[in-house]
Design a protein around this motif. Structure first.
Motif, PDB file in Angstrom:
ATOM      1  N   THR A  26       0.742   7.700  -3.095  1.00  0.00           N
ATOM      2  CA  THR A  26       1.459   8.776  -3.773  1.00  0.00           C
ATOM      3  C   THR A  26       0.737  10.106  -3.579  1.00  0.00           C
ATOM      4  O   THR A  26      -0.435  10.147  -3.177  1.00  0.00           O
ATOM      5  CB  THR A  26       1.577   8.480  -5.272  1.00  0.00           C
ATOM      6  OG1 THR A  26       0.246   8.443  -5.832  1.00  0.00           O
ATOM      7  CG2 THR A  26       2.269   7.144  -5.509  1.00  0.00           C
ATOM      8  N   LEU A  27       1.422  11.178  -3.902  1.00  0.00           N
ATOM      9  CA  LEU A  27       0.788  12.491  -3.841  1.00  0.00           C
ATOM     10  C   LEU A  27      -0.355  12.585  -4.847  1.00  0.00           C
ATOM     11  O   LEU A  27      -1.395  13.189  -4.559  1.00  0.00           O
ATOM     12  CB  LEU A  27       1.829  13.580  -4.117  1.00  0.00           C
ATOM     13  CG  LEU A  27       1.317  15.023  -4.095  1.00  0.00           C
ATOM     14  CD1 LEU A  27       0.715  15.367  -2.739  1.00  0.00           C
ATOM     15  CD2 LEU A  27       2.450  15.989  -4.441  1.00  0.00           C
ATOM     16  N   ALA A  28      -0.194  11.965  -6.009  1.00  0.00           N
ATOM     17  CA  ALA A  28      -1.259  11.985  -7.019  1.00  0.00           C
ATOM     18  C   ALA A  28      -2.526  11.337  -6.479  1.00  0.00           C
ATOM     19  O   ALA A  28      -3.639  11.840  -6.711  1.00  0.00           O
ATOM     20  CB  ALA A  28      -0.785  11.277  -8.285  1.00  0.00           C
ATOM     21  N   ARG A  29      -2.386  10.218  -5.784  1.00  0.00           N
ATOM     22  CA  ARG A  29      -3.550   9.563  -5.179  1.00  0.00           C
ATOM     23  C   ARG A  29      -4.202  10.483  -4.151  1.00  0.00           C
ATOM     24  O   ARG A  29      -5.440  10.619  -4.114  1.00  0.00           O
ATOM     25  CB  ARG A  29      -3.140   8.256  -4.507  1.00  0.00           C
ATOM     26  CG  ARG A  29      -4.200   7.681  -3.575  1.00  0.00           C
ATOM     27  CD  ARG A  29      -3.695   6.473  -2.809  1.00  0.00           C
ATOM     28  NE  ARG A  29      -4.626   6.076  -1.762  1.00  0.00           N
ATOM     29  CZ  ARG A  29      -4.546   6.498  -0.487  1.00  0.00           C
ATOM     30  NH1 ARG A  29      -3.573   7.341  -0.129  1.00  0.00           N
ATOM     31  NH2 ARG A  29      -5.434   6.088   0.402  1.00  0.00           N
TER      32      ARG A  29
ATOM     33  N   ARG B 264       3.158   8.492   1.160  1.00  0.00           N
ATOM     34  CA  ARG B 264       4.029   7.713   2.038  1.00  0.00           C
ATOM     35  C   ARG B 264       5.040   8.569   2.784  1.00  0.00           C
ATOM     36  O   ARG B 264       5.328   8.307   3.955  1.00  0.00           O
ATOM     37  CB  ARG B 264       4.751   6.630   1.203  1.00  0.00           C
ATOM     38  CG  ARG B 264       5.788   5.826   1.992  1.00  0.00           C
ATOM     39  CD  ARG B 264       5.129   5.029   3.106  1.00  0.00           C
ATOM     40  NE  ARG B 264       6.085   4.338   3.937  1.00  0.00           N
ATOM     41  CZ  ARG B 264       6.670   4.853   5.021  1.00  0.00           C
ATOM     42  NH1 ARG B 264       6.403   6.104   5.394  1.00  0.00           N
ATOM     43  NH2 ARG B 264       7.511   4.148   5.743  1.00  0.00           N
ATOM     44  N   TRP B 265       5.568   9.591   2.142  1.00  0.00           N
ATOM     45  CA  TRP B 265       6.602  10.393   2.786  1.00  0.00           C
ATOM     46  C   TRP B 265       6.078  11.199   3.974  1.00  0.00           C
ATOM     47  O   TRP B 265       6.874  11.739   4.753  1.00  0.00           O
ATOM     48  CB  TRP B 265       7.306  11.315   1.787  1.00  0.00           C
ATOM     49  CG  TRP B 265       6.424  12.096   0.863  1.00  0.00           C
ATOM     50  CD1 TRP B 265       6.119  11.789  -0.431  1.00  0.00           C
ATOM     51  CD2 TRP B 265       5.749  13.328   1.145  1.00  0.00           C
ATOM     52  NE1 TRP B 265       5.297  12.754  -0.974  1.00  0.00           N
ATOM     53  CE2 TRP B 265       5.060  13.707  -0.043  1.00  0.00           C
ATOM     54  CE3 TRP B 265       5.672  14.152   2.265  1.00  0.00           C
ATOM     55  CZ2 TRP B 265       4.293  14.854  -0.122  1.00  0.00           C
ATOM     56  CZ3 TRP B 265       4.903  15.305   2.199  1.00  0.00           C
ATOM     57  CH2 TRP B 265       4.222  15.646   1.015  1.00  0.00           C
ATOM     58  N   ALA B 266       4.766  11.250   4.163  1.00  0.00           N
ATOM     59  CA  ALA B 266       4.195  11.980   5.296  1.00  0.00           C
ATOM     60  C   ALA B 266       3.721  11.051   6.412  1.00  0.00           C
ATOM     61  O   ALA B 266       3.164  11.520   7.407  1.00  0.00           O
ATOM     62  CB  ALA B 266       3.032  12.856   4.824  1.00  0.00           C
ATOM     63  N   TRP B 267       3.940   9.749   6.282  1.00  0.00           N
ATOM     64  CA  TRP B 267       3.424   8.816   7.271  1.00  0.00           C
ATOM     65  C   TRP B 267       4.056   8.983   8.655  1.00  0.00           C
ATOM     66  O   TRP B 267       3.438   8.640   9.662  1.00  0.00           O
ATOM     67  CB  TRP B 267       3.634   7.372   6.790  1.00  0.00           C
ATOM     68  CG  TRP B 267       2.629   6.951   5.757  1.00  0.00           C
ATOM     69  CD1 TRP B 267       1.761   7.735   5.077  1.00  0.00           C
ATOM     70  CD2 TRP B 267       2.404   5.619   5.293  1.00  0.00           C
ATOM     71  NE1 TRP B 267       1.001   6.996   4.206  1.00  0.00           N
ATOM     72  CE2 TRP B 267       1.376   5.687   4.317  1.00  0.00           C
ATOM     73  CE3 TRP B 267       2.977   4.384   5.591  1.00  0.00           C
ATOM     74  CZ2 TRP B 267       0.909   4.563   3.648  1.00  0.00           C
ATOM     75  CZ3 TRP B 267       2.512   3.266   4.926  1.00  0.00           C
ATOM     76  CH2 TRP B 267       1.482   3.352   3.972  1.00  0.00           C
TER      77      TRP B 267
ATOM     78  N   PHE C 103       0.831  -1.208   0.000  1.00  0.00           N
ATOM     79  CA  PHE C 103       0.000   0.000   0.000  1.00  0.00           C
ATOM     80  C   PHE C 103       0.859   1.250   0.000  1.00  0.00           C
ATOM     81  O   PHE C 103       0.467   2.274  -0.577  1.00  0.00           O
ATOM     82  CB  PHE C 103      -0.943   0.009   1.200  1.00  0.00           C
ATOM     83  CG  PHE C 103      -1.898   1.165   1.172  1.00  0.00           C
ATOM     84  CD1 PHE C 103      -2.917   1.218   0.237  1.00  0.00           C
ATOM     85  CD2 PHE C 103      -1.752   2.226   2.053  1.00  0.00           C
ATOM     86  CE1 PHE C 103      -3.780   2.301   0.180  1.00  0.00           C
ATOM     87  CE2 PHE C 103      -2.612   3.312   2.005  1.00  0.00           C
ATOM     88  CZ  PHE C 103      -3.626   3.346   1.068  1.00  0.00           C
ATOM     89  N   ALA C 104       2.033   1.185   0.615  1.00  0.00           N
ATOM     90  CA  ALA C 104       2.926   2.340   0.640  1.00  0.00           C
ATOM     91  C   ALA C 104       3.300   2.768  -0.778  1.00  0.00           C
ATOM     92  O   ALA C 104       3.447   3.966  -1.063  1.00  0.00           O
ATOM     93  CB  ALA C 104       4.181   2.023   1.448  1.00  0.00           C
ATOM     94  N   ARG C 105       3.439   1.807  -1.685  1.00  0.00           N
ATOM     95  CA  ARG C 105       3.764   2.150  -3.079  1.00  0.00           C
ATOM     96  C   ARG C 105       2.605   2.862  -3.763  1.00  0.00           C
ATOM     97  O   ARG C 105       2.792   3.657  -4.676  1.00  0.00           O
ATOM     98  CB  ARG C 105       4.110   0.876  -3.851  1.00  0.00           C
ATOM     99  CG  ARG C 105       5.318   0.130  -3.300  1.00  0.00           C
ATOM    100  CD  ARG C 105       5.488  -1.205  -4.002  1.00  0.00           C
ATOM    101  NE  ARG C 105       6.371  -2.094  -3.261  1.00  0.00           N
ATOM    102  CZ  ARG C 105       6.530  -3.379  -3.530  1.00  0.00           C
ATOM    103  NH1 ARG C 105       5.876  -3.927  -4.555  1.00  0.00           N
ATOM    104  NH2 ARG C 105       7.350  -4.122  -2.800  1.00  0.00           N
TER     105      ARG C 105
END
Length: 255
Positions: free
Chosen positions: A12-15, A229-232, A7-9
């Motif tokens: 994305t920011l687009a999602r 993911r980068w904000a998790w 799910f991490a993949r």
């Protein structure tokens, strides 16, 4: 493989932007909003299942607590899973537009506080944006764990009160206080909000869910549902997470 790897993949920011855009249509075009949310939820569950077990989710029994009008039912059924929905409000069961929505799955009218299912009877128990609408959210969580089989997944996702969407249709006025915001909404619109503070909406914080989940001994992962993911890592910062996580996902696996 870690349960969240797949799910991490996808996170994305687009999602995140796509879902945020769909949120604008919750009131005006619910099919558009809830259809997108349902598809994303199926992907979330499928990815978490495969990440945790290494197996395909097809054929799983998914119990959705607070299943609402059936958007999730159609999406899970289309993905090859057996869907069981629990909903206490008969009005919610029939809220979807009949011309655009295909009924699927099996529904039971019942409370999430006392699920009418045997112990360890389902593969996945899901609750999406329900915990903030009940006065005892962790009783709901305990029931979800009770009916989930060992090695299965209980996935509880809820809107954090101090996040930007904590007030639901009351908007950012919930920062003035829940009751004040609800009263202000009633004066402005001539009716109480559907999500009325103290009766159908409650202040549930990120720390509450994390503390409860850690105490169960079954916590597998916790992360912001709609963030890239980068904000998790925001989930790990006390105080800040209450305002920035927005929607917290707790993933638990009973043994």
């Amino acid at each position: 493989m870690v349960a969240t790897d797949l799910f991490a993949r996808r996170a994305t920011l687009a999602r995140s932007l796509r879902l945020l855009s769909a949120f604008r249509f919750e009131q005006s075009d619910p099919d558009r909003f809830y259809g997108a949310l349902a598809d994303d939820t199926v992907a979330l569950v499928a990815d978490l299942w495969t990440g945790a077990t290494g197996t395909d989710p097809a054929g799983l029994t998914v119990l959705d607590v607070g299943g609402g009008p059936g958007y999730f039912a159609s999406a899970f059924t289309d993905a090859g899973m057996r869907y069981l929905g629990v909903e206490p409000d008969p009005r919610e069961m029939h809220a979807a537009a009949p011309r655009t929505h295909r009924r699927a799955g099996t529904f039971v009218r019942a409370s999430g506080m006392a699920l009418p299912f045997a112990d360890r009877s389902v593969d996945v128990c899901l609750s999406s944006n329900v915990a903030e609408h009940v006065a005892q959210p962790w009783r709901l969580g305990a029931e979800m764990l009770r009916v989930t089989r060992p090695g299965g997944l209980a996935i509880l996702s809820y809107t954090v009160w101090l996040g930007p969407f904590g007030g639901h249709e009351m908007g950012l006025t919930h920062y003035l206080g829940g009751r004040r915001a609800a009263d202000r909404y009633a004066r402005r619109h001539g009716r109480r909000p559907k999500n009325d503070y103290g009766s159908s909406l409650f202040a549930v914080h990120a720390r509450d869910g994390l503390r409860w989940a850690a105490g169960t001994g079954a916590l597998v992962a916790a992360f912001p549902r709609y963030h890239p993911r980068w904000a998790w890592n925001l989930t790990k910062v006390p105080g800040l997470r209450e305002f920035t996580v927005s929607n917290l996902v707790l993933v638990l696996s009973p043994s």
